[in-house]
Design a protein around this motif. Structure first.
Motif, PDB file in Angstrom:
ATOM      1  N   SER A  73       0.822  -1.209   0.000  1.00 49.06           N
ATOM      2  CA  SER A  73       0.000   0.000   0.000  1.00 49.06           C
ATOM      3  C   SER A  73       0.854   1.256   0.000  1.00 49.06           C
ATOM      4  O   SER A  73       2.026   1.245   0.380  1.00 49.06           O
ATOM      5  N   GLN A  74       0.244   2.358  -0.426  1.00 46.26           N
ATOM      6  CA  GLN A  74       0.916   3.644  -0.356  1.00 46.26           C
ATOM      7  C   GLN A  74       1.219   3.979   1.096  1.00 46.26           C
ATOM      8  O   GLN A  74       0.398   3.764   1.984  1.00 46.26           O
TER       9      GLN A  74
ATOM     10  N   GLY B 142      -3.085  -7.635   4.783  1.00 44.88           N
ATOM     11  CA  GLY B 142      -2.129  -7.735   5.874  1.00 44.88           C
ATOM     12  C   GLY B 142      -1.675  -6.390   6.410  1.00 44.88           C
ATOM     13  O   GLY B 142      -1.697  -5.375   5.709  1.00 44.88           O
ATOM     14  N   GLN B 143      -1.279  -6.407   7.644  1.00 46.74           N
ATOM     15  CA  GLN B 143      -0.692  -5.239   8.278  1.00 46.74           C
ATOM     16  C   GLN B 143       0.686  -5.627   8.797  1.00 46.74           C
ATOM     17  O   GLN B 143       0.859  -6.719   9.357  1.00 46.74           O
ATOM     18  N   SER B 144       1.660  -4.774   8.589  1.00 49.14           N
ATOM     19  CA  SER B 144       3.016  -5.058   9.058  1.00 49.14           C
ATOM     20  C   SER B 144       3.495  -3.895   9.926  1.00 49.14           C
ATOM     21  O   SER B 144       3.438  -2.742   9.498  1.00 49.14           O
ATOM     22  N   LYS B 145       3.959  -4.227  11.121  1.00 47.76           N
ATOM     23  CA  LYS B 145       4.366  -3.196  12.066  1.00 47.76           C
ATOM     24  C   LYS B 145       5.773  -3.458  12.593  1.00 47.76           C
ATOM     25  O   LYS B 145       6.055  -4.527  13.135  1.00 47.76           O
TER      26      LYS B 145
ATOM     27  N   PHE C 278     -10.784  -2.861  11.058  1.00 44.83           N
ATOM     28  CA  PHE C 278     -10.526  -2.706   9.625  1.00 44.83           C
ATOM     29  C   PHE C 278     -11.062  -3.904   8.846  1.00 44.83           C
ATOM     30  O   PHE C 278     -11.678  -3.760   7.796  1.00 44.83           O
ATOM     31  N   ALA C 279     -10.806  -5.111   9.377  1.00 44.94           N
ATOM     32  CA  ALA C 279     -11.268  -6.334   8.712  1.00 44.94           C
ATOM     33  C   ALA C 279     -12.781  -6.334   8.570  1.00 44.94           C
ATOM     34  O   ALA C 279     -13.325  -6.722   7.527  1.00 44.94           O
ATOM     35  N   ASN C 280     -13.476  -5.883   9.607  1.00 46.60           N
ATOM     36  CA  ASN C 280     -14.940  -5.821   9.555  1.00 46.60           C
ATOM     37  C   ASN C 280     -15.420  -4.850   8.481  1.00 46.60           C
ATOM     38  O   ASN C 280     -16.476  -5.045   7.869  1.00 46.60           O
ATOM     39  N   SER C 281     -14.623  -3.809   8.240  1.00 47.82           N
ATOM     40  CA  SER C 281     -15.003  -2.827   7.221  1.00 47.82           C
ATOM     41  C   SER C 281     -14.875  -3.387   5.809  1.00 47.82           C
ATOM     42  O   SER C 281     -15.437  -2.830   4.861  1.00 47.82           O
TER      43      SER C 281
ATOM     44  N   GLY D  18      -5.364   0.976   6.813  1.00 48.06           N
ATOM     45  CA  GLY D  18      -5.408  -0.199   7.680  1.00 48.06           C
ATOM     46  C   GLY D  18      -4.759  -1.420   7.068  1.00 48.06           C
ATOM     47  O   GLY D  18      -4.559  -2.415   7.738  1.00 48.06           O
ATOM     48  N   VAL D  19      -4.411  -1.361   5.791  1.00 47.17           N
ATOM     49  CA  VAL D  19      -3.760  -2.506   5.145  1.00 47.17           C
ATOM     50  C   VAL D  19      -2.413  -2.046   4.579  1.00 47.17           C
ATOM     51  O   VAL D  19      -2.310  -0.992   3.958  1.00 47.17           O
TER      52      VAL D  19
END
Length: 223
Positions: A104-105, A136-139, A156-159, A111-112
């Motif tokens: 993602s940008q 996916g999310q990477s932190k 976010f997943a629910n959205s 959220g992704v």
């Protein structure tokens, strides 16, 4: 290595913090054997590496891969957060076989951080029968990922749910560090996959042959 010798050397140097509880086992080899084998089993369940590959009351077998993977993890912790997002996309594509993978940008990920599609093939003919959308999310963290980070990702997943449409979806959370216990529970309850820094380091090591040819970032990490 002789088990008693191993314990004696550990007692002298105290070089591995993970074995503080093994100091008690200095005077009780059976306790140490139980302690080590329990950790070996837990490592196998979580797809990670452990310092020992096998421990009996007589012989300790050291897992040399552990030190390599530990060094890879150290480099993960030191890398820039944006590089970690690109690395996450590479892992999704070449370790899990996803296609149409995107990072993602940086300014508006919503959220992704990375996404792709996992193909569903038949076992023998390899015919494609469907796809699973992956988000996916990477932190890049130094401390453990807390419950509120995971709850935010769940929101976010629910959205991503669509009215009257039920696409197959999978949500993954990658971190350079680890997860708090309640975060692990939250991930499991929602059917998400959470991979810690050490799990990712182990995954990178196991796929090092293909990854070094596909990613300059991972090539630097491995070498």
């Amino acid at each position: 290595m002789n088990t008693e010798q191993c314990l004696t050397e550990y007692y002298k140097t105290k070089g591995f913090n993970i074995f503080k509880s093994a100091e008690y086992a200095q005077s009780n080899i059976l306790n140490f054997v139980e302690f080590a084998n329990r950790n070996i089993l837990e490592a196998k369940k979580s797809n990670t590496s452990f310092l020992f590959s096998n421990v009996t009351k007589d012989i300790v077998e050291v897992n040399t891969e552990y030190y390599i993977i530990k060094e890879i993890h150290k480099k993960l912790l030191a890398m820039e957060w944006r590089d970690f997002e690109f690395l996450s996309s590479t892992i999704l594509e070449f370790c899990f076989g996803a296609f149409d993978v995107k990072t993602s940008q940086a300014s508006s990920d919503g959220g992704v951080d990375f996404e792709g599609k996992l193909p569903v093939y038949s076992t023998l003919a390899k015919d494609l029968y469907g796809i699973i959308e992956v988000y996916g999310q990477s932190k890049k963290y130094t401390g453990n990922v807390g419950i509120y980070d995971i709850k935010s990702f769940v929101a976010f997943a629910n959205s991503k749910k669509r009215n009257y449409v039920h696409p197959a979806q999978l949500f993954m959370y990658f971190t350079t560090s680890d997860f708090a216990n309640n975060s692990v529970k939250e991930l499991a309850e929602n059917g998400f996959i959470g991979l810690s820094g050490f799990q990712l380091a182990t995954l990178i090591y196991k796929h090092k042959q293909i990854l070094t040819d596909k990613s300059e970032i991972i090539n630097e990490i491995i070498n």
